[in-house]
Design an enzyme around this catalytic site. Sequence first.
Site, PDB file in Angstrom:
ATOM      1  N   ASP A 115      -5.483   1.592  -8.766  1.00  0.00           N
ATOM      2  CA  ASP A 115      -4.954   2.926  -9.068  1.00  0.00           C
ATOM      3  C   ASP A 115      -6.102   3.904  -9.330  1.00  0.00           C
ATOM      4  O   ASP A 115      -6.180   4.960  -8.707  1.00  0.00           O
ATOM      5  CB  ASP A 115      -4.043   2.862 -10.310  1.00  0.00           C
ATOM      6  CG  ASP A 115      -2.968   1.804 -10.162  1.00  0.00           C
ATOM      7  OD1 ASP A 115      -2.016   2.040  -9.422  1.00  0.00           O
ATOM      8  OD2 ASP A 115      -3.115   0.723 -10.784  1.00  0.00           O
ATOM      9  N   GLU A 118      -5.104  -2.229  -2.395  1.00  0.00           N
ATOM     10  CA  GLU A 118      -4.937  -1.109  -1.464  1.00  0.00           C
ATOM     11  C   GLU A 118      -6.280  -0.489  -1.075  1.00  0.00           C
ATOM     12  O   GLU A 118      -6.566  -0.276   0.104  1.00  0.00           O
ATOM     13  CB  GLU A 118      -4.051  -0.066  -2.159  1.00  0.00           C
ATOM     14  CG  GLU A 118      -3.877   1.195  -1.386  1.00  0.00           C
ATOM     15  CD  GLU A 118      -2.745   2.065  -1.926  1.00  0.00           C
ATOM     16  OE1 GLU A 118      -1.780   1.538  -2.517  1.00  0.00           O
ATOM     17  OE2 GLU A 118      -2.824   3.287  -1.740  1.00  0.00           O
TER      18      GLU A 118
HETATM   19  C1  LIG Z   1     -15.070  -6.053  -6.466  1.00  0.00           C
HETATM   20  C2  LIG Z   1     -15.305  -4.603  -6.666  1.00  0.00           C
HETATM   21  C3  LIG Z   1     -14.299  -3.673  -6.461  1.00  0.00           C
HETATM   22  N1  LIG Z   1     -14.540  -2.355  -6.627  1.00  0.00           N
HETATM   23  C4  LIG Z   1     -13.466  -1.369  -6.430  1.00  0.00           C
HETATM   24  C5  LIG Z   1     -12.987  -1.177  -5.025  1.00  0.00           C
HETATM   25  C6  LIG Z   1     -11.596  -0.631  -5.266  1.00  0.00           C
HETATM   26  O1  LIG Z   1     -11.692   0.769  -5.473  1.00  0.00           O
HETATM   27  C7  LIG Z   1     -11.161  -1.316  -6.540  1.00  0.00           C
HETATM   28  C8  LIG Z   1     -10.202  -2.471  -6.293  1.00  0.00           C
HETATM   29  O2  LIG Z   1      -8.945  -1.956  -5.959  1.00  0.00           O
HETATM   30  P1  LIG Z   1      -8.003  -2.650  -4.904  1.00  0.00           P
HETATM   31  O3  LIG Z   1      -8.787  -3.052  -3.756  1.00  0.00           O
HETATM   32  O4  LIG Z   1      -6.882  -1.709  -4.611  1.00  0.00           O
HETATM   33  O5  LIG Z   1      -7.462  -3.983  -5.607  1.00  0.00           O
HETATM   34  P2  LIG Z   1      -6.878  -4.258  -7.078  1.00  0.00           P
HETATM   35  O6  LIG Z   1      -6.189  -5.539  -7.021  1.00  0.00           O
HETATM   36  O7  LIG Z   1      -7.969  -4.185  -8.069  1.00  0.00           O
HETATM   37  O8  LIG Z   1      -5.843  -3.102  -7.352  1.00  0.00           O
HETATM   38  C9  LIG Z   1      -4.457  -3.229  -7.167  1.00  0.00           C
HETATM   39  O9  LIG Z   1      -3.926  -2.674  -8.328  1.00  0.00           O
HETATM   40  C10 LIG Z   1      -2.518  -2.661  -8.365  1.00  0.00           C
HETATM   41  C11 LIG Z   1      -2.069  -2.101  -9.675  1.00  0.00           C
HETATM   42  C12 LIG Z   1      -1.979  -1.864  -7.206  1.00  0.00           C
HETATM   43  O10 LIG Z   1      -0.619  -1.794  -7.240  1.00  0.00           O
HETATM   44  C13 LIG Z   1      -2.450  -2.513  -5.941  1.00  0.00           C
HETATM   45  O11 LIG Z   1      -1.976  -1.820  -4.817  1.00  0.00           O
HETATM   46  C14 LIG Z   1      -3.952  -2.545  -5.945  1.00  0.00           C
HETATM   47  O12 LIG Z   1      -4.415  -1.229  -5.828  1.00  0.00           O
HETATM   48  O13 LIG Z   1     -12.320  -1.812  -7.164  1.00  0.00           O
HETATM   49  C15 LIG Z   1     -15.792  -1.898  -7.005  1.00  0.00           C
HETATM   50  O14 LIG Z   1     -16.005  -0.683  -7.129  1.00  0.00           O
HETATM   51  N2  LIG Z   1     -16.786  -2.807  -7.223  1.00  0.00           N
HETATM   52  C16 LIG Z   1     -16.597  -4.142  -7.062  1.00  0.00           C
HETATM   53  O15 LIG Z   1     -17.562  -4.917  -7.271  1.00  0.00           O
END
Ligand SMILES: Cc1cn([C@H]2C[C@H](O)[C@@H](COP(=O)(O)OP(=O)(O)O[C@H]3O[C@@H](C)[C@H](O)[C@@H](O)[C@H]3O)O2)c(=O)[nH]c1=O
Length: 381
Positions: free
Chosen positions: A29, A275
């Site tokens: 989010d 996402e």
């Molecule tokens: C592993 C890693 C991720 N990230 C960031 C990339 C993304 O912006 C974020 C991870 O988000 P996502 O890929 O969406 O996966 P998520 O599992 O963390 O988030 C989820 O949360 C739920 C509540 C939502 O409903 C889902 O749709 C989804 O958005 O973290 C970093 O900045 N550094 C890192 O080392």
Amino acid sequence: MPGVPAHVAVTTPSLLIDLFCQVVDNYGDIGVCWRLARSLTEKTPHRVRLWVDNLTAFQRLEPRIDHSGYQALSNQITLWHWERIHQVEQAGDVVIEAFGCDLPAPFLPKMLEQNSLWINLEYLSAEDWVNDCHGMPSLQPNGLRKYFFFPGFAPATGGLLREPDLLERRDNWRATPNLRWSQLKELGVPAELCDMLLHGGRQVFLFNYPNAPTTALVRALNTDSKPAVILQPHENGTHASQLASYVHLVKIPFVPQVHFDTLLWGSDLNFVRGEDSLVRAIWAGTPFIWHIYPQESNAHLLKLSAWLNKSPFDEHVKQLQMAWNHADAAGCEDIISALVSRPEHWQAWCHSCQQWASDLARQADLATNLLQFFTLHAGTR
Ligand SMILES: Cc1cn([C@H]2C[C@H](O)[C@@H](COP(=O)(O)OP(=O)(O)O[C@H]3O[C@@H](C)[C@H](O)[C@@H](O)[C@H]3O)O2)c(=O)[nH]c1=O
């Protein structure tokens, strides 16, 4: 790059945009909202007040966050904690409610006073009904103008978050191999594993939910003629271990979001989830597997099928995506072993990913579409 729409030129006066984000769990989010805030202000005169209810998650993505609840993050972006809602007098020209987060009640009268344009920014979905609902008004008894805005994969939707120069930056980064090696060193990957990757080892990035069949992945990679190094984000610093004869695991620290893309660009195979990391893996243009965020009543599986139907993947890759999400260890092991041991299959997968990234990048991005929508609807008093 020809055909790629640039962000909307400055045709409107500076708008004040309130962007509300509630952190449900994980990082998606705030990941999307932080990226969107930057995109809406990049090369535009607009200002964003980014309202966030959980600064701990945000701090993982942006280490500058100081927990004061009021902080300038750039000349145009200010972070506000939801608790400070009483401290602002006026609502913005545009108010974005991300992912149905329910705006704080005291803000609504201020929006009425300002006749703010209210955008209900939804979750990403490849389902066809999204095309019909995108941009539809949502009638409000108080007279406020509220619209649904759906990110998506088809031109009839709001599109995907993508900075205008992203693919160019990706290609330039890849053309400078030193950047990859310095990144691996900074992550704490041991020198002998960096060497292994330098000499043709397979770099695998693994960002998954806990039920993923990771043991099947390790077994499949162990049948490959190339050694593999799996990089997996982890809470507590770097830790390397050998999982099988040819497979090493390195737990790496969480990186700030501005460095996240390069983890994907440097890897040969990406496992992503949720996402935001899905969209970034698409732009990386290399083979990836998506672990979709699980929802009640398996609603996510419909979304997964709709997305696979829109993808250019062949049947094996589609089955693999399904098997990963169903935690089907035997299915994953078979298909990954087949893909890594047959270069023509691997190449076909690489090609389809590369092509999909280029094709999708010809469509307008989410921020550009939003800004166009604001130009049409904001300020109509
Ligand atoms: C592993 C890693 C991720 N990230 C960031 C990339 C993304 O912006 C974020 C991870 O988000 P996502 O890929 O969406 O996966 P998520 O599992 O963390 O988030 C989820 O949360 C739920 C509540 C939502 O409903 C889902 O749709 C989804 O958005 O973290 C970093 O900045 N550094 C890192 O080392």
